[in-house]
Design an enzyme around this catalytic site. Structure first.
Site, PDB file in Angstrom:
ATOM      1  N   CYS A  19     -26.031  24.569 -26.684  1.00 44.02           N
ATOM      2  CA  CYS A  19     -25.299  25.011 -27.863  1.00 44.02           C
ATOM      3  C   CYS A  19     -25.321  26.541 -27.970  1.00 44.02           C
ATOM      4  O   CYS A  19     -24.305  27.176 -28.247  1.00 44.02           O
ATOM      5  CB  CYS A  19     -25.897  24.384 -29.118  1.00 44.02           C
ATOM      6  SG  CYS A  19     -24.883  24.618 -30.591  1.00 44.02           S
ATOM      7  N   ASN A  30       0.851  -1.198   0.000  1.00 46.18           N
ATOM      8  CA  ASN A  30       0.000   0.000   0.000  1.00 46.18           C
ATOM      9  C   ASN A  30       0.881   1.240   0.000  1.00 46.18           C
ATOM     10  O   ASN A  30       1.313   1.715   1.036  1.00 46.18           O
ATOM     11  CB  ASN A  30      -0.940  -0.043   1.210  1.00 46.18           C
ATOM     12  CG  ASN A  30      -1.886   1.149   1.240  1.00 46.18           C
ATOM     13  OD1 ASN A  30      -1.653   2.151   0.561  1.00 46.18           O
ATOM     14  ND2 ASN A  30      -2.941   1.051   2.018  1.00 46.18           N
ATOM     15  N   PHE A  31       1.154   1.745  -1.200  1.00 44.14           N
ATOM     16  CA  PHE A  31       1.923   2.984  -1.364  1.00 44.14           C
ATOM     17  C   PHE A  31       0.981   4.119  -1.797  1.00 44.14           C
ATOM     18  O   PHE A  31       1.404   5.076  -2.433  1.00 44.14           O
ATOM     19  CB  PHE A  31       3.002   2.833  -2.447  1.00 44.14           C
ATOM     20  CG  PHE A  31       4.083   1.842  -2.118  1.00 44.14           C
ATOM     21  CD1 PHE A  31       4.312   1.446  -0.795  1.00 44.14           C
ATOM     22  CD2 PHE A  31       4.893   1.318  -3.117  1.00 44.14           C
ATOM     23  CE1 PHE A  31       5.329   0.537  -0.506  1.00 44.14           C
ATOM     24  CE2 PHE A  31       5.908   0.420  -2.827  1.00 44.14           C
ATOM     25  CZ  PHE A  31       6.128   0.011  -1.521  1.00 44.14           C
ATOM     26  N   CYS A  65     -30.643  20.798 -25.695  1.00 46.11           N
ATOM     27  CA  CYS A  65     -29.619  20.818 -26.750  1.00 46.11           C
ATOM     28  C   CYS A  65     -29.442  22.241 -27.256  1.00 46.11           C
ATOM     29  O   CYS A  65     -28.324  22.722 -27.435  1.00 46.11           O
ATOM     30  CB  CYS A  65     -29.994  19.873 -27.883  1.00 46.11           C
ATOM     31  SG  CYS A  65     -31.608  20.207 -28.648  1.00 46.11           S
ATOM     32  N   CYS A  95     -19.121  18.627 -31.644  1.00 42.37           N
ATOM     33  CA  CYS A  95     -18.466  18.559 -30.330  1.00 42.37           C
ATOM     34  C   CYS A  95     -19.100  17.539 -29.395  1.00 42.37           C
ATOM     35  O   CYS A  95     -18.549  17.221 -28.353  1.00 42.37           O
ATOM     36  CB  CYS A  95     -18.464  19.938 -29.674  1.00 42.37           C
ATOM     37  SG  CYS A  95     -20.084  20.484 -29.073  1.00 42.37           S
ATOM     38  N   CYS A 117      -2.258   5.223   0.087  1.00 39.60           N
ATOM     39  CA  CYS A 117      -3.189   5.900   0.981  1.00 39.60           C
ATOM     40  C   CYS A 117      -2.810   7.375   1.152  1.00 39.60           C
ATOM     41  O   CYS A 117      -1.714   7.676   1.610  1.00 39.60           O
ATOM     42  CB  CYS A 117      -3.165   5.176   2.315  1.00 39.60           C
ATOM     43  SG  CYS A 117      -4.701   5.315   3.171  1.00 39.60           S
ATOM     44  N   CYS A 129     -28.772  15.671 -23.981  1.00 36.63           N
ATOM     45  CA  CYS A 129     -30.115  15.195 -24.345  1.00 36.63           C
ATOM     46  C   CYS A 129     -30.538  14.064 -23.411  1.00 36.63           C
ATOM     47  O   CYS A 129     -29.818  13.090 -23.243  1.00 36.63           O
ATOM     48  CB  CYS A 129     -30.133  14.700 -25.794  1.00 36.63           C
ATOM     49  SG  CYS A 129     -31.746  14.016 -26.261  1.00 36.63           S
ATOM     50  N   CYS A 131     -37.705  13.376 -30.119  1.00 37.68           N
ATOM     51  CA  CYS A 131     -37.488  14.623 -29.352  1.00 37.68           C
ATOM     52  C   CYS A 131     -38.682  14.911 -28.446  1.00 37.68           C
ATOM     53  O   CYS A 131     -39.836  14.840 -28.872  1.00 37.68           O
ATOM     54  CB  CYS A 131     -37.289  15.782 -30.323  1.00 37.68           C
ATOM     55  SG  CYS A 131     -37.159  17.384 -29.504  1.00 37.68           S
ATOM     56  N   CYS A 148     -22.318  23.574 -36.915  1.00 41.74           N
ATOM     57  CA  CYS A 148     -22.023  22.456 -36.009  1.00 41.74           C
ATOM     58  C   CYS A 148     -20.572  22.013 -36.175  1.00 41.74           C
ATOM     59  O   CYS A 148     -20.121  21.749 -37.291  1.00 41.74           O
ATOM     60  CB  CYS A 148     -22.958  21.281 -36.305  1.00 41.74           C
ATOM     61  SG  CYS A 148     -22.667  19.840 -35.258  1.00 41.74           S
TER      62      CYS A 148
END
Lengths: 448, 421
Positions: free
Chosen positions: B352, B132-133, B348, B380, B135, B387, B342, B377
């Protein structure tokens, strides 16, 4: 020998009255449930629910504030556009308004419980006792409001906030209008209607004069003379007659009178109700009368409506609620005559109906529903006589509604109207919007 | 039927799902319940000079109705004696010979102390040790845990001692609280570790109580930093595991830890190079029974993909885990909104409109209609991500006819422009 009419008080034990009338029809949300429900709101942009609310409450905003535990902010988002936000949370047909528009309804046929969340926010806020609204500097203008129901008080509240001095007149003994006299008891338990009136009047600048009826104690001409503006919010005080023979038989009465009596009863056990009750009509008043007579102990309650379930003024939700309470709903039948022996009611004869060529007509088949009590709820109407009779100038009334320009202005200068006495949805929330809009119009007109 | 048996650096278990060192593996009672539930192995909660733990110990982030989206603890290593722990380990291993029982260890950085404890551990019959190195709280302030893991020289040194004195495989557990995990990983390799495991918890303060003004979790009005874990840290784990797998190749066995609650999370860890996985927070949240779906779900998914063994897909995402400059500059996608799916929430559009590229309409002729304006658009993904309706917004490839071009070759790269002039 004539059959004994079975109409009696005290049909139930005290616990049953409590259960029927003092327990909320909808279980309010606690903090935990409110957070879970609030988390379901998507915080929509251009939210359809807002558009569906006649008072335009920013619903995504108040729900977000609940979710962040900013409950005060949530309550003010509601009360600013709708001072009766507490009553509307209880009585709005949300399934036809905001919740029907909720995108969650489109997505999963389970809208966010907007009504319950609104109730949560406003209940928590009222518990604090805070009066959040302040009055603008006094304008010196005096305004008379006729009718202390939701439209009248919403208008009065807005006018008072804007700095005007308001006097509200009401023919009844208490302010509140239908919230106090007309709504089913189980929708506004714990004296909520009067608490809300007190909260609204708490803004200051509003004098309420009850027991003052237009046409008897007041005239429109005098009000126009003594005040800078008059806002008529008189509702629909008249009850439509069924218009068939026997309506004067003892045991036949308008449902609104029955409900008002019930709402004002100090002891429900002292209120007589028939063993067999027939309710005629298909609106919310009919439903409320039917359910409440069941809950008073009527053994057999039948609602009869002349058209089908989809035509009813009462929503599906209300109809289901009534059926759950054991109310039988009979569609497609119209009353032919009320039947009595020795002047005492024995039943109602109905004729089956159908639609032919878009018009409702009797089929010729008749049947009798025995009844000890009949409550009629076939509509209410404006009583315009006290307003127009002997007036110097006539007020334009068309189709039983006072004509307005969409901002509450009537045909008379300085006279405004809103609520159930004008054309529109006969809903508390619409009345509140009317009152608010008329107040803004009055304020704008007075300031020129 | 997929074969989920796991051979991790010589440690065998019937499935790759191990419980990580922590409260669920504190004692025989819990560990045996875990084995009964179906867990393939455990890393026994860190044994060392017994500590005293405080009350309270845990904190959690609830997000939008989801409980324990992130979790933190300020608990130290085992507060029970070395003798009791080792006796129980021996008994449990004897009763559950087919399961992996690995002992987590943390003692001061002196070889005689490590030698002594390893000799005792060797006697238990356990399958491995984990150093355990990692914590980040409490123990690190005493010169152990992350205080070792953050100094590569110490990692290599202690690993060497452990390898020298242990009769079983040595796993080095790495801390994420470093700038570059490759350095301590290299040190573990230099110290001849048989495997590494990561990530340990992320140093953090989970929150502040605004009434008491105490950081959380609160111990009588005060709080100290703790170790963050749970679903929120999975991305940190995937990145560090991926870095190590990419750098050291498949021969270095990695035990993946961090935000694994489901078979899907586990499969992602394995795809990024983990040879098995360790779970803690998810079990603390919902109990040991979660392993049933982990086993079942992973098996069904492997069957659906035709993977017979875990090695059939281990590290398969690594060839695709590239540096930014190797991405295709000419790849083009645009959002597509399924108008039938939709629900008109408008999220959305507003995402945007307010924060991206103004590429989604709001209303057309007065009615709500959210449609992508292709020329604005940039692909991205933001609209698709916000959504709330699954598959309503998808990203569609635009066939622009342009070849794969990485940044070094891209004419828009200023370096290339200068060269051309």
């Amino acid at each position: 020998m004539a059959e004994q009419r079975d109409i009696a008080a005290g049909r139930l034990d005290q616990a049953a009255y409590l259960a029927g009338f003092s327990i909320d029809a909808k279980v309010p949300l606690d903090q935990g449930r409110a957070l879970i429900e609030a988390s379901r709101c998507y915080f929509c942009y251009d939210a359809p629910c807002v558009e569906a609310c006649p008072t335009g409450i920013d619903i995504p905003s108040f729900i977000r504030k609940i979710s962040t535990r900013n409950t005060r902010g949530a309550a003010l988002d509601i009360l600013e556009p709708n001072i009766f936000g507490g009553a509307c949370a209880r009585v709005c047909p949300v399934e036809e308004l905001c919740e029907e528009a909720c995108v969650r309804d489109a997505q999963e046929t389970k809208p966010v419980s907007i009504g319950l969340l609104q109730r949560f926010a406003t209940d928590r806020f009222f518990e604090t006792g805070e009066q959040p609204f302040a009055r603008a500097p006094a304008t010196g203008k005096k305004i008379a409001v006729v009718g202390a129901g939701p439209a009248g008080l919403a208008g009065a509240h807005r006018l008072a906030r804007l700095g005007h001095a308001v006097t509200v007149y009401d023919a009844r003994e208490k302010a509140g209008g239908l919230n106090e006299y007309g709504i089913a008891a189980y929708k506004v338990v714990d004296g909520f209607a009067q608490k809300e009136v007190d909260f609204i009047l708490g803004v200051g600048g509003i004098t309420v004069e009850t027991g003052k009826a237009l046409g008897k104690d007041l005239t429109l001409d005098a009000l126009r003379r003594d005040f800078d503006a008059v806002f008529l919010a008189v509702g629909q005080a008249g009850v439509r007659a069924v218009g068939v023979s026997g309506e004067d038989i003892i045991g036949v009465e308008p449902a609104v009178d029955f409900i008002a009596r019930l709402r004002q009863a100090a002891d429900l056990a002292a209120l007589p109700v028939g063993r067999r009750v027939v309710v005629i009509g298909g609106g919310n008043t009919a439903i409320d009368a039917a359910i409440q007579s069941r809950r008073l102990g009527a053994g057999d309650v039948t609602m009869v409506y002349r058209r089908g379930p989809d035509d009813m003024g009462a929503t599906d939700h209300e109809q289901e609620f009534a059926k759950t309470d054991g109310v039988k709903i009979k569609y497609w039948a119209k009353p032919v005559r009320f039947m009595g022996t020795d002047g005492a009611l024995t039943g109602v004869e109905f004729e089956s109906t159908r639609i032919t060529g878009g018009k409702i007509e009797g089929t010729g088949d008749t049947f009798v529903v025995p009844a000890d009590m009949v409550l009629t709820a076939v509509g209410q109407m404006l009583v315009d006589d006290p307003i127009t009779k002997n007036a110097k100038e006539p007020l334009s009334v068309v189709g039983g509604r006072i004509v307005t320009d969409g901002h509450g202005r009537t045909s008379l200068k300085g006279v405004y109207a809103g609520g159930d006495c004008v054309e529109g949805k006969d809903l508390t929330v619409q009345a509140v919007e009317d009152g608010k809009n008329a107040a803004l119009a009055i304020d704008g007109d007075l300031r020129g | 039927m997929a074969d989920l048996r796991n051979n991790f650096a010589g440690i065998r278990s019937p499935n790759p799902f191990w419980l990580a060192s922590g409260p669920p593996t504190d004692k025989a009672y819990n560990v045996e319940r875990a084995f009964e539930a179906g867990w393939g192995g455990v890393i026994w909660k860190t044994v060392g000079e017994p500590v005293v733990n405080v009350s309270s110990r845990y904190g959690a982030n609830a997000y939008n109705g989801t409980r324990v989206a992130g979790f933190t603890n300020i608990e130290l290593i085992s507060d029970r004696s070395v003798e009791i722990n080792l006796r129980e380990i021996k008994e449990v291993k004897k009763r559950w010979p087919d399961r992996a029982v690995v002992v987590s260890l943390m003692v001061p950085c002196e070889e005689p102390i490590w030698e002594s404890i390893l000799h005792q551990v060797n006697e238990t019959g356990c399958d491995g040790v984990e150093l355990n190195f990692g914590c980040p709280h409490g123990m690190s302030e005493r010169g152990m845990g992350a205080a070792v893991g953050q100094v590569p020289e110490y990692v290599a040194m202690v690993t060497r001692w452990a390898k020298q004195h242990s009769r079983v495989p040595v796993i080095v557990k790495l801390t994420p609280n470093v700038n570059d995990v490759l350095f301590p990983a290299q040190a573990a390799v230099d110290g001849n570790a048989d495997a590494v495991s990561l990530i340990n918890t992320v140093a953090s303060v989970i929150g502040v109580d605004l009434d008491t003004m105490s950081p959380l979790p609160e111990v009588n009005g005060k709080g100290s930093h703790g170790g963050y874990c749970g679903p929120a840290v999975k991305p940190i784990a995937l990145r560090m595991i991926g870095d190590i797998a990419r750098e050291f190749g498949p021969d270095l066995r990695i035990s993946g830890i961090g935000g694994i609650s489901t078979w899907h999370d586990a499969a992602e860890h394995i795809a990024m190079g983990a040879a098995n996985v360790q779970v803690c927070t998810a079990a603390m949240h919902q109990g040991f029974k979660i392993v049933e779906d982990m086993i079942d779900g992973l098996s069904n998914w492997m069957d659906s993909k035709g993977y017979r063994t875990l090695d059939d897909f281990r590290g398969h995402a690594i060839p695709n885990y590239v540096r930014w400059e190797n991405l295709d500059m000419n790849y083009e996608i645009v959002a597509r909104i399924d108008q039938d799916a939709c629900i008109k929430c408008g999220l959305c559009h507003i995402a945007c409109e307010d924060t991206a590229h103004q590429a989604i309409t709001a209303r057309t002729n007065g009615t709500r209609r959210y449609e992508v304006i292709d020329k604005e658009c940039v692909g991205c993904n933001l609209c698709m991500l916000v959504c709330p309706v699954e598959n309503c917004i998808t990203m569609e490839r635009v066939d622009n006819g342009k070849p794969y071009t990485q940044w070094s070759e891209d004419p828009r790269n200023p370096a290339n422009r200068v060269a051309a002039e």
